[in-house]
Design an enzyme around this catalytic site. Structure first.
Site: not given
Ligand code: NAD
Ligand code: UDP
Length: 331
Positions: A124, A149, A153
């Site tokens: 991120s 958080y 990362k």
């Molecule tokens: P999200 O929460 O929609 O998707 C993450 C998925 O991981 C979920 O479906 C959840 O059920 C699953 N999960 C979490 N912990 C788990 C575990 N221990 N075992 C198995 N499954 C697990 O989030 P997103 O927005 O799709 O983000 C995806 C990735 O991108 C994350 O790592 C997030 O930190 C990163 N990210 C997101 C954003 C944002 O704004 N959405 C920005 C920067 C980085």
């Protein structure tokens, strides 16, 4: 290529699965449904016309993870799984360190055991912290993270660097996302935050839908053109395509890329664009700044264009239309 997508039923993971299948990859999803719904799997199958292998396992369970690698000839992994709510991570830091760090360690150990050494990791822009210039470029050092958080990362990035230093046969791509928003044009998949959203776009969507009364705009006295905060909003489909490009084009070694549009957009600009393209009103009021928010930052996406042959294609108008289309389909 056979790709294991962790967190593949989540917001970004689900859109990436669609793009991977479009490019004829085999996809296996592992997700514990902590922040996603099983119905997404059916929707992905509808969109792609493929059946998709799914494991409802928790990455904290290393034995189950091992099973997936034993049963499938996996070539590479895209690792989305993790917790992502900034405010919650401040209240529950141990929960965030446990889930995000231990699940990544388990994954890397099992990958090593099965000699699968190609991974794309969801990082991120938050790892940059505050920099002298608002245009963030990969050559900048990681900064001070503003939440547990963000720290997870930064720690995982470091973990991956150390792993690569110990064995340079790994191929590691770290993707630093800016602000992912939007939804698939089918209206079937999109972002579905639990409870009251913290992020701007989901909040705007819920106010427009009449589910929340009023948007609070956090500050209009920043040193930005209209005084409201500036971010780089990236359509989730563009972001998803960035992952496919990373798998295809990432050079050997460990590489870091910004995935953003390169354009800063203010809160007011986003809100007024949303109103204009969808012909509706978003009720808002200006309130105090939110503690910890930076005034302005956006990506320098030059490296991703040069090395991955990737850039954003979708506009702010597309983002606003697709977000609303998803919301209308899911009211
Ligand atoms: P999200 O929460 O929609 O998707 C993450 C998925 O991981 C979920 O479906 C959840 O059920 C699953 N999960 C979490 N912990 C788990 C575990 N221990 N075992 C198995 N499954 C697990 O989030 P997103 O927005 O799709 O983000 C995806 C990735 O991108 C994350 O790592 C997030 O930190 C990163 N990210 C997101 C954003 C944002 O704004 N959405 C920005 C920067 C980085
Ligand atoms: N923001 C806002 N009202 C909200 C949520 C966010 O004014 O209800 C602003 C926030 O101050 C920032 C921008 O919108 O300038 C993006 O915030 P978000 O939480 O979506 O992402 P961040 O970049 O902070 O991770």
């Amino acid at each position: 290529m056979k790709v294991l997508v962790t967190g593949g039923l989540g917001f970004i993971g689900s859109h990436t699965v669609v793009e991977l299948l479009e490019e004829n990859n085999d996809v296996i999803i592992v997700d514990n449904l902590y922040n996603s719904k099983i119905e997404v799997l059916g929707k992905l199958e509808t969109i792609s016309g493929n059946s998709i292998k799914f494991y409802q396992y928790d990455l904290l369970d290393k034995e189950k993870l091992d099973e997936i690698f034993a049963e499938n000839e996996i070539d590479s992994v895209i690792h989305f799984a993790g917790y992502k709510a900034v405010g919650e991570s401040v209240r529950e830091p141990l929960m965030y360190y446990t889930n995000n760090l231990i699940s990544t360690l388990n994954l890397l150990e099992v990958m090593k055991k099965y000699n699968v050494k190609k991974i794309v990791f969801s990082s991120s822009a938050t790892v940059y912290g505050e920099q002298e210039s608002p245009k963030y470029v990969e050559t900048m050092k990681r900064g001070e993270t503003a939440s547990p958080y963000g720290t997870t990362k930064a720690m995982i990035e470091k973990m991956l660097e150390d792993l690569y230093a110990s064995d340079n046969s790994w191929n590691i791509t770290i993707l630093r996302y800016f602000n992912p928003v939007g939804a698939h044009k089918s209206g079937l998949i999109g972002e579905e935050p639990n409870g009251i959203p913290n992020n701007l776009m989901p909040y705007v969507m819920k106010v427009a839908a009449g589910k929340l009364e009023q948007l609070s705009i956090f500050g209009n006295d920043y040193p930005t053109p209209d005084g409201t905060g500036v971010r780089d909003y990236i359509h989730v489909v563009d972001l998803a395509k960035g992952h496919v490009k990373a798998l295809q084009n990432s050079p050997d070694g460990l590489n870091v890329y910004n995935l953003g549009s390169g354009k800063g957009v203010s809160v007011l600009e986003l809100v007024t664009t949303f109103e204009r393209v969808n012909e509706l009103k978003v009720n808002y009021k200006i309130v105090d700044r939110r503690p910890g928010d930076l005034p302005e930052y956006y990506a320098d996406p030059t490296k991703a264009l040069k090395e991955l042959d990737w850039k954003t294609e979708k506009t702010l108008e597309d983002i606003c239309k697709d977000t609303w289309n998803y919301q209308k389909n899911n009211i």
